[in-house]
Write a protein that holds these residues in place. Structure first.
Motif, PDB file in Angstrom:
ATOM      1  N   UNK A  69      22.098  11.157 -23.886  1.00 12.06           N
ATOM      2  CA  UNK A  69      23.177  11.952 -24.489  1.00 12.06           C
ATOM      3  C   UNK A  69      23.789  12.823 -23.401  1.00 12.06           C
ATOM      4  N   UNK A  70      25.106  12.834 -23.303  1.00  8.88           N
ATOM      5  CA  UNK A  70      25.801  13.656 -22.314  1.00  8.88           C
ATOM      6  C   UNK A  70      26.247  14.998 -22.881  1.00  8.88           C
ATOM      7  N   UNK A  71      26.535  15.014 -24.173  1.00 12.01           N
ATOM      8  CA  UNK A  71      27.033  16.232 -24.814  1.00 12.01           C
ATOM      9  C   UNK A  71      26.400  16.365 -26.195  1.00 12.01           C
ATOM     10  N   UNK A  72      25.959  17.567 -26.509  1.00  8.83           N
ATOM     11  CA  UNK A  72      25.496  17.893 -27.854  1.00  8.83           C
ATOM     12  C   UNK A  72      26.478  18.868 -28.472  1.00  8.83           C
ATOM     13  N   UNK A  73      26.986  18.529 -29.652  1.00  7.98           N
ATOM     14  CA  UNK A  73      27.850  19.440 -30.405  1.00  7.98           C
ATOM     15  C   UNK A  73      27.107  19.862 -31.668  1.00  7.98           C
TER      16      UNK A  73
END
Length: 249
Positions: A69-73
């Protein structure tokens, strides 16, 4: 091709954010507490995964499914418009379990891979209630203000590893299921003691009669900007009413 994992994608900001990142060519892990078909289009770059931020085992399972995962929102949240005197402490704890502790739990679970890889972004969706003094929001504001403080410190802890943390502060949006639940007559009435009722009715009338509101797309676009920001900026108001509050502050 990068991958974003977004919590609370069944409707509103989460759904719109998932669609926005997908339209930009990203892989999207769209998580919901109760996955259901038809919420998002079918695509080999979009997976719907079960994740309840209050259940640690579902967080672990979702990250195992997602892989890199590159980004967690962190978007999942529950609304509350109430008078504090009329709000049971069980309800207060429920709000904090999702809006605050759920954000912390999901973030903590993803950080090892970010730190080891030397890259990654955490975006925590809070609310414009943190930007001003708003009535009928004591518990909700407290849960979101806690995330603001958490993110500010977290950003400093992660900076040495090339990992960034941001907050996005949406304004008032009346077209989401979130807003409908927050302002529904029954849910509101039960938390408004009779002596407060005339005042609360006026407050809600002023709120729904304001001249600026936020759209779901405002939030999605602001999350996108926050993810790609490399200036060190921490907070991003989303929507014209939130921007106005931030400028006034």
């Amino acid at each position: 091709m990068k991958t974003v994992l977004i919590t609370g994608v069944s409707s509103g900001y989460g759904r719109e954010t998932a669609l926005h990142f997908h339209s930009q060519g990203w892989n999207v892990i769209a998580t919901m507490r109760t996955p259901r078909a038809g919420v998002l289009p079918e695509s080999d770059r979009l997976r719907v995964v079960e994740l309840d931020v209050t259940e640690p085992e579902t967080i672990t399972a979702a990250l195992e499914t997602a892989g890199t995962v590159d980004v967690l929102v962190n978007n999942a949240g529950i609304p509350l418009i109430s008078v504090f005197e009329g709000t049971p402490m069980a309800r207060v704890r429920e709000v904090f379990e999702t809006n605050t502790f759920g954000v912390m739990a999901t973030t903590q679970a993803v950080l090892p891979q970010f730190r080891e890889r030397g890259s990654g972004v955490v975006v925590n969706v809070t609310s414009s209630v943190v930007l001003g003094h708003m009535p009928l929001s004591a518990v909700y504001k407290a849960s979101k203000a806690a995330v603001e403080g958490f993110t500010a410190s977290l950003a400093l802890e992660l900076a040495p590893f090339g990992v960034r943390a941001k907050t996005v502060e949406p304004g008032a949006c009346l077209t989401t299921n979130f807003a409908a639940r927050a302002t529904s007559g029954g849910a509101l009435d039960e938390l408004i003691p009779a002596p407060y009722a005339p005042w609360a009715e006026k407050v809600m009338g002023d709120f729904t009669g304001q001249d600026l509101f936020t759209k779901e797309s405002d939030v999605a676009e602001t999350v996108w900007r926050a993810v790609h920001d490399t200036t060190g900026r921490l907070r991003f108001p989303a929507g014209p009413d939130a921007v106005r509050l931030a400028e006034a502050k």
